[in-house]
Design an enzyme around this catalytic site. Structure first.
Site, PDB file in Angstrom:
ATOM      1  CB  CYS A 124       2.867  -1.458  -7.907  1.00  0.00           C
ATOM      2  SG  CYS A 124       2.260  -2.621  -6.395  1.00  0.00           S
ATOM      3  CG  ASP A 178      11.219  -9.193  -2.621  1.00  0.00           C
ATOM      4  OD1 ASP A 178       9.945  -8.817  -2.673  1.00  0.00           O
ATOM      5  OD2 ASP A 178      11.759  -9.782  -3.518  1.00  0.00           O
ATOM      6  CE1 TYR A 224       0.738  -9.707  -2.732  1.00  0.00           C
ATOM      7  CE2 TYR A 224       2.738 -11.186  -2.263  1.00  0.00           C
ATOM      8  CZ  TYR A 224       2.174  -9.865  -2.373  1.00  0.00           C
ATOM      9  OH  TYR A 224       2.940  -8.718  -2.113  1.00  0.00           O
ATOM     10  CG  HIS A 249       5.876  -8.345  -0.274  1.00  0.00           C
ATOM     11  ND1 HIS A 249       5.546  -8.824  -1.411  1.00  0.00           N
ATOM     12  CD2 HIS A 249       7.258  -8.347  -0.206  1.00  0.00           C
ATOM     13  CE1 HIS A 249       6.519  -8.879  -2.265  1.00  0.00           C
ATOM     14  NE2 HIS A 249       7.659  -8.506  -1.593  1.00  0.00           N
TER      15      HIS A 249
END
Lengths: 311, 250, 720
Positions: C31, C268, C170, C173
């Site tokens: 991001c 992560d 994806y 997460h």
């Protein structure tokens, strides 16, 4: 032709450079004469292989003084007319050898680490620009050549099978303008790593923080100062005052023993001018082996434990 | 009271090295320049003597080309009173000493300070050679200096291994100064600016005598086979290491 | 300088399905606060990395539908053709540098609270998110499943139209595909839940459908978390992930492998405080052993030797970076050119991540002041214009983060002479002791990098051990003076909670201490029981608590807030930091503030206790981490006592100040402040930041006229 070697001694002990000069002198033609200048030159051990004659130059001064050695050497040169004069590149010699060369118009070079004779010419090699560059020098003109030789390059000459002849000579010293008063043994204060002669440096290869104690102990036993590469400082295991490298300290110790350091360029920048670099690493591809003088591919813990037994 | 300090603008070679066409020196495109570290200590020592004695003239002298005036400007910025350049090429220590002597001798200095060695040539010999030409006593590798301004000075010579030799030397004298004797002061921007405008005396070098040596060739040393690898089990390796260390620490 | 041949492997191309990447440097999806709505900021930010040599750059998580709306956090979007237009700029710029562009197609399920769109997210089972606690999903039936899979397909087609070379399905997460795979999220009893094959079904089908739609000329990437560290209910490597790799390996073109779920995704994006680089290599290696396709992954890789060791050791095919690419977008180029000491290494502080977690602000970076400023201020991290007023000498007082940065950039901008002067014996300022706090060793890279760069700059001189007073500054000879004298911790308990000092607070006493007294001055913390008053809210209080507890003290840390070190929630450091404090037996007292400090006792009250009952803690020592103050004295002396007109007479034309001595702030912001002044030193009024470009809609009055007139007519007609 002949070679004149000036022996170096401090407080009654012959310094190793003297024996190295003798070995270097073997490469040059003619008898090799070693001169010892002092108040009791007979007490100095100069019986070494390759020495043809020892001259005891007796002067009133027991310890080194610039003018004394200068006058003694000038007298010897006038009498013996050597082709080559070899002295050590040392603190003592810096105080008189260049002066003699200047006065007598000799060929001259300092910090020489290789000599050869080539078609009647003497070729000496020295470094420039911080050892990045080497140069070969010669000495045009028919005159004697004085060379100041770098220590620990030539091996020390071994014992003589038969003792060389000895000549006694006195020299009258006209005056000594810089006079020895006393020696001071300065205590070894808490050295910062840039002042240490012997650094034991540890790197990532030591694995865990807990292992540092082992190397602290080893460095104490070996009378080395403990230093570190960056990763250990980054990890917070070693203080940044011990960090060797581009963003840490630049060091030039006589001996740099590196355990478990791979040799990143930034680390090398901080220690590559060290006199003797010894690298121990499990990784045969470690970059430090390219810059080191001696290397061993081995388990550094085992080597460390063995070293500890020897000290 | 005059204190002369002999200084050199040294060349710093980066990691890439190129030689001049004749192979006798490094191409200056690849060089950076700086006031020799030892000479900076010598200048600092001269300034401190001036401060201790209350007054003295500190004169910086160099032998070199126009670019070497950068070294003199740094000395002026640090606080030297005057600067002199002997226009000559930098060569061996004896030739350099000859050039320097032509500017130093006329000053009849009370003290001459030089750095022990330059970082680019590491000859260690220019100061001692100069003392011979000036007919002055000298002490090389001075770590500490005490002098009242008249009569003999007491200096400490730093020997190998840390031993100190205390020497009494008659003055005027030439002393070669070792790093660590002091921390050279830096110059403020104002001092640097003023130094830019100061006049530097130019002296032509005397006709040269024989150089002490001649450079036949210059070359980068072969990378080498790298380290000499020690063989054996850990115990054998440790023994070999111990022997090397003992040798090299002498 | 030339590339070291041992790094050649990093520059070898590699095929990703129908595409070829020119080297092994990949900027993983991350991001930046720009999304699809600030398309130029987005494109300039990403393409800086391509300019710096990255072979592929990705968007951040890219929403495929209004149902996947993470407002307040900023994601990219591919909802419609206008989003396609906006994101196509990024693709064009990346292609201009020969880099591939990747879109990380994302559906968040209950983790995306839809606060802008007001839609309802769908999920395998109806349980509220463990990350966004108020958000319930709609339980998907088969029609929902088909509908959401179609969203992936439509988004993939839009991505391809925009110019993306790689599209992700994806799941990492804990996003939708991984929710189906994971029992923690999937309690279904139909063919989409239960056994591995069932749990894998949604993800497999989605990949198949996306591949059918675009896979002929677009690479398909799958990002999967290989361990959620949640035990049985969470995703597990051997039970779920390796079988999944084997199941779909044939139809995937590149695997993007990491670990962790969403609620502790700091496992992560590991802070350097807790983990070294390469933390995830074991999992990446495990996948590489069963897959025939290229495997990439991150691990806070800054060291090229670790990179080649990962590739040569068969753990990764491609080195992916997120934070190191923010800290230095030119990392690949610097390795290629043999300029390793020019690499600005990530310090793992996660301040960049904190901006996304807070939601809204653009990315920033402690090490790289130009991160996020590529478009709006036009700053390039490696290219500097010569200052128009370069014919000036500059004196920078203080070599802390702001001073070092300012001197460095002024040097790079060609100022005639820059003197960086420091009272202490080396560069660094507070960064000399902050890296000595537990775990913060890598933060020392802030100083390392600047020290090396400043040493290289011939027009910058550094002078230590010089404490200049106003008079010395006046006569120093600089035309420009920049004061960067930093800050200090309040010694009287002044704090933001009560806006007052604390009665009895006095760090001149032997048993009261401030952080720098302990860390920089070596003041000893007496006795055993220590109470830390923490109104700071970031790392100082808890780091000192950790340090003192490790030294054997009995530590209490007290904050008036609902929980300690709130900012560390945003840097993802909270869970592990709290675990550490818990293990060390540190007493954590929240919602209390001290009313009085006396020898041996600290009196405090509960913030919500209207009767203000007095509670007492027995203490041997008190550490005041209440707030910081600026070291203003020197600047005030220059401005108020000496005066700018006096200074002008001596040739000082300008006096500025930067960093904590103006107002204490994050290290990242102090460095930014020094950087900005240096970039704008030749603007008409350097003290005032130049306006930056804002990507916003400015209404076209002519075009909107019709709409407005219609509305006004309706009002006049009494219809509205």
């Amino acid at each position: 032709m002949s070679v004149l070697v000036i022996a170096e001694h401090t407080r009654g002990e012959v310094r190793d450079i003297t024996y190295e000069l003798i070995t270097a002198g073997h490469a040059l033609e003619g008898p090799l004469v070693v001169a010892a200048i002092g108040s009791d030159p007979g007490a100095l051990d100069l019986n070494r292989a390759g020495v043809d004659e020892i001259i005891h130059v007796r002067v009133p001064q027991a310890d080194f003084e610039n003018d004394v050695y200068q006058q003694a050497l000038e007298a010897l040169i006038a009498e013996r007319r050597p082709d080559h004069i070899l002295v050590g590149f040392s603190v003592n010699s810096l105080g008189y050898a260049p002066a003699v060369a200047t006065k007598l118009g000799l060929g001259f070079a300092s910090d020489v680490f290789a000599i050869r004779r080539e078609a009647g010419t003497t070729v000496a090699t020295r470094a420039f620009y911080g050892s990045k560059v080497h140069a070969e020098l010669d000495f045009p003109g028919q005159r004697a050549v004085m060379l100041m030789l770098r220590p620990t390059i030539w091996p020390a000459a071994g014992a003589a099978s038969a003792p060389p002849s000895v000549t006694e000579r006195n020299v009258t010293i006209a005056g000594s303008r810089a006079r020895h008063k006393e020696f001071l043994d300065l205590p070894k204060a808490d050295v910062d790593i840039t002042g240490a002669d012997f650094l034991l440096a540890i790197g990532r290869g030591i694995g865990d923080k807990e292992n540092i104690a082992l190397f602290e102990r080893l460095s104490e036993k070996m009378a080395a100062t403990l230093a570190s590469s960056r990763p250990l400082v980054d990890a917070g295991w070693m203080p940044s005052s011990r960090q060797v490298g581009q963003s840490g300290k630049t060091v030039k110790p006589k001996v740099y023993l590196a355990l478990g350091i791979s040799g990143a360029v930034q680390h090398l920048a901080g220690m590559k001018a060290s006199g003797t670099i010894i690298a121990v690493n499990k990784d045969p591809e470690a970059a430090l082996f390219n810059a080191a003088h001696y290397g061993a591919v081995a388990d550094l813990f085992e080597v460390a434990r063995e070293l500890e037994k020897l000290y | 009271m005059k204190i002369v300090v002999c200084v050199k603008l040294v060349k710093v070679v980066g990691d890439e090295v190129e030689f001049t066409a004749d192979g006798l020196d490094v191409d200056s495109d690849y060089l950076e320049h700086a006031l020799n570290e030892w000479d900076a200590c010598a200048v600092e020592e001269a300034l401190r003597i001036r401060e201790r004695l209350g007054q003295a003239e500190v004169i910086a002298v160099t032998a070199g080309d126009k670019k070497s005036e950068e070294a003199l400007r740094r000395c002026l910025a640090m606080g030297a009173d005057r600067a002199v350049r002997v226009d000559s090429a930098v060569t061996d220590p004896i030739s350099t000493a000859n050039a320097l002597a032509s500017a130093v001798a006329p000053e009849s200095p009370d003290l001459v300070l030089c750095g022990v060695q330059s970082s680019d040539s590491v000859q260690g010999s220019t100061g001692t050679a100069l003392s011979e030409l000036l007919g002055l006593p000298r002490v090389a590798v001075v770590k500490k200096l005490e002098w009242s301004g008249a009569g003999p000075a007491t200096v400490h010579r730093e020997l190998e291994g840390g031993l100190v030799d205390v020497v009494e030397v008659d003055t005027p004298a030439v002393l070669t100064i070792q790093t660590g004797i002091n921390q050279p002061r830096y110059a403020t921007l104002r001092a640097i600016k003023l130094a830019e405008q100061q006049e530097i005396t130019l002296v032509t070098a005397p006709a040269g005598g024989d150089p002490a040596y001649r450079v036949r060739r210059m070359f980068t040393p072969p990378k080498g086979e790298g380290a000499q690898m020690l063989k054996g089990n850990p115990s054998e390796i440790a023994s070999q290491i111990a022997v090397i260390i003992k040798e090299r620490l002498k | 300088m030339a590339r070291d041949p041992k790094y050649d492997i990093l520059f070898e191309p590699i095929k990703l399905g129908p595409k070829t990447m020119k080297n092994r440097f990949y900027q993983i999806p991350h991001c930046n606060g720009f999304g699809s709505e600030k398309p130029l900021s987005q494109a300039f930010f990403r393409s800086m990395k391509a300019e710096g040599g990255y072979g592929a750059c990705c968007t951040e998580y890219c929403s495929i539908s209004p149902e996947s709306d993470d407002t307040h956090r900023v994601s990219a979007r591919l909802w419609d053709d206008d989003d396609v237009t906006n994101l196509s700029v990024m693709c064009e710029m990346l292609h201009g540098y020969g880099a591939l562009a990747a879109a990380e197609l994302w559906y968040g399920g209950p983790h995306a609270p839809c606060m802008e769109s007001r839609c309802v997210p769908r999920a395998p089972s109806q349980i509220p998110s463990d990350f966004e606690h108020l958000t319930y999903p709609k339980q998907m039936d088969k029609d929902d499943i088909r509908a959401v899979q179609k969203m992936y397909v439509d988004a993939a087609k839009r991505a391809r139209t925009a110019g993306f070379d790689i599209v992700y399905v994806y799941g990492s997460h804990s996003y939708l595909p991984q929710q189906f795979l994971t029992p923690y999220y999937n309690k279904r009893t139909d063919e989409y839940g239960g056994s591995f094959v069932n749990r894998a079904r949604f993800w497999r089908e989605t990949i198949e459908q996306v591949k059918d739609a675009v896979g002929h000329d677009t690479a398909i990437a799958v990002r999967m978390s290989c361990d959620m560290f949640m035990g049985e209910p969470g995703t597990q490597l051997e039970r779920d992930c390796l079988p999944f790799v084997e199941l779909v390996d044939d139809i995937v073109d590149v695997w993007d492998i990491n670990v962790s779920g969403i609620s502790e995704w700091g496992e992560d994006a590991t802070p350097s405080r807790f983990y070294p680089s390469g933390r995830m290599l074991p999992w990446q290696h495990a996948v590489k052993k069963v897959s025939k396709k290229p495997v990439l992954g991150v691990g806070r890789f800054t060291n090229p030797d670790l990179m080649i060791s990962a590739i040569n050791g068969g753990q990764l095919d491609i080195i992916a970076t997120c934070r190191p690419s923010i800290a230095d977008p030119w990392l690949p180029r610097k390795i290629d050119e043999g300029r390793l000491d020019d690499i600005r290494e990530c310090i793992g502080c996660n301040v960049c991540i904190s901006r996304w977690e807070i939601g809204g602000p653009p990315v920033i970076c402690t090490q790289n002041a130009t991160a996020g400023e590529e478009y709006r201020r036009g700053w390039h991290p490696e290219i500097f214009t010569k200052a128009k007023n370069a014919d000036n000498d500059v004196l920078v007082i203080g070599a802390g983060p702001a001073g070092m940065e300012c001197a460095m950039i002024l040097g790079k901008r060609g100022m005639r002479r820059v003197h960086l002067v420091e009272a202490d014996d080396d560069m660094g300022g507070i960064m000399r002791w902050i890296p000595q706090l537990p775990g913060l060793g890598e933060w020392g890279r802030i100083v390392n990098y600047r020290k090396i760069q400043i040493n290289k700059l011939k027009n910058v001189e550094f002078h230590a051990n010089q404490r200049l007073d106003a008079n010395a500054i006046k006569t120093y000879g600089a035309e420009i003076v920049i004061v960067a004298t930093g800050g200090y911790w309040a010694t009287d308990g002044l704090n933001g909670a009560t806006h007052d000092v604390i009665a009895g607070a006095d760090a001149s006493l032997s048993w009261q201490l401030t952080p720098e007294q302990i860390m920089a001055e070596g003041k000893k913390v007496p006795g055993k029981k220590v109470l830390i008053v923490d109104n700071d809210g970031y790392f100082m209080g808890v780091s000192l608590a950790e340090k003192l507890a490790m030294e054997g003290k009995k530590v209490t840390i007290m904050s008036h807030q609902a929980h300690i070190a709130k900012y560390m929630d945003f840097t993802l450091e909270s869970p592990n930091q709290n675990r550490k404090l818990h293990k060390l037996g540190v007493e954590i007292v929240v919602e209390h503030y001290p009313t009085k400090i006396e020898q041996g006792k600290v009196h405090a009250v509960h913030v919500f206790d209207e009767e203000a009952h007095d509670k007492v803690w027995e203490v041997d020592a008190v550490v005041l981490v209440t707030q910081r103050r600026s070291n203003e004295a020197l600047y005030r002396e220059l401005k108020d006592k000496v005066g700018f007109s006096e200074l002008k007479k001596e040739g000082v034309n300008a006096v500025y100040r930067i960093g904590d001595c103006v107002a204490p702030r994050l290290i990242a912001d102090a460095i930014f402040d020094g950087h900005r002044l240096a970039r704008e030193i030749d603007s008409p009024n350097p003290e005032e930041p130049l306006p930056y470009k804002r990507e916003r809609r400015v209404i076209n009055m002519a075009g909107a006229k019709a709409e407005i007139d219609e509305h006004m007519a309706a009002i006049h007609a009494g219809v509205r």
